[in-house]
Design a protein around this motif. Sequence first.
Motif, PDB file in Angstrom:
ATOM      1  N   VAL A  31     -22.433  21.500 119.018  1.00 44.93           N
ATOM      2  CA  VAL A  31     -22.352  21.939 120.428  1.00 44.93           C
ATOM      3  C   VAL A  31     -23.798  22.168 120.479  1.00 44.93           C
ATOM      4  N   ALA A  32     -24.093  23.175 119.592  1.00 40.56           N
ATOM      5  CA  ALA A  32     -25.652  23.233 119.500  1.00 40.56           C
ATOM      6  C   ALA A  32     -26.887  22.117 119.346  1.00 40.56           C
ATOM      7  N   ILE A  33     -26.559  21.700 118.607  1.00 38.55           N
ATOM      8  CA  ILE A  33     -27.447  20.554 118.299  1.00 38.55           C
ATOM      9  C   ILE A  33     -27.211  19.079 119.471  1.00 38.55           C
ATOM     10  N   GLY A  34     -25.967  18.365 119.399  1.00 39.71           N
ATOM     11  CA  GLY A  34     -25.403  17.465 120.463  1.00 39.71           C
ATOM     12  C   GLY A  34     -25.485  17.523 121.517  1.00 39.71           C
ATOM     13  N   VAL A  80     -32.452  21.460 117.357  1.00 38.19           N
ATOM     14  CA  VAL A  80     -31.953  21.258 116.049  1.00 38.19           C
ATOM     15  C   VAL A  80     -32.762  22.523 115.031  1.00 38.19           C
ATOM     16  N   ILE A  81     -33.998  23.402 115.549  1.00 37.94           N
ATOM     17  CA  ILE A  81     -33.803  24.457 114.423  1.00 37.94           C
ATOM     18  C   ILE A  81     -32.748  25.325 114.775  1.00 37.94           C
ATOM     19  N   VAL A  82     -31.652  25.425 115.902  1.00 38.48           N
ATOM     20  CA  VAL A  82     -31.309  26.524 116.096  1.00 38.48           C
ATOM     21  C   VAL A  82     -29.384  26.498 115.633  1.00 38.48           C
ATOM     22  N   ALA A  83     -29.606  24.828 115.093  1.00 42.38           N
ATOM     23  CA  ALA A  83     -28.260  24.528 114.245  1.00 42.38           C
ATOM     24  C   ALA A  83     -28.543  24.639 113.033  1.00 42.38           C
ATOM     25  N   ILE A  84     -29.521  24.708 112.485  1.00 45.64           N
ATOM     26  CA  ILE A  84     -30.372  25.095 111.376  1.00 45.64           C
ATOM     27  C   ILE A  84     -30.118  26.413 110.936  1.00 45.64           C
TER      28      ILE A  84
END
Length: 181
Positions: A31-34, A80-84
């Motif tokens: 959900v964070a990235i999408g 993207v940063i938070v997903a990583i």
Amino acid sequence: MAGSAVGDAASWSHALVKISPYTFSAVGIAVAIGVSVLGAAWGIYITGSSLIGAAIKAPRITSKNLISVIFCEAVAIYGVIVAIILQTKLESVPASKIYAPESLRAGYAIFASGIIVGFANLVCGLCVGIIGSSCALSDAQNSSLFVKILVIEIFGSALGLFGVIVGIIMSAQATWPSKTV
């Protein structure tokens, strides 16, 4: 009738506790990235369509107003940063501790972090897109308005950073049980 309502609530709580914390974590990361990418795309769509339309009247605005598209793209990068970051929070846990309260809390924390970041960036993308659209249209009419509206767009972009900060704070709660059996 009252007994079935209590039974339904108990079955929902029982079901939520029996879902793997890794499933909650994976959904939060997705959900964070999408949703962040969705917000960026929506903002680029709004800004880009106005930019192309306004450039018909004033071609000089095209390259200058691309900054609005870049601000929208930054929203996707936040996701993207938070997903990583959230992905690095995942740790393997022995099967005997997969449903331990600490594991559940870690899974829920990553899930909540992903939800917060995703939807903050969705709204941020819309905000930046709408402001970028008005920036392009205003710049086509009066070029002295560009910098003034760009400042407002920067404040709109900060909303996504607030979501990232809250998401990182939430993910700090994700501590998995130790691997000793």
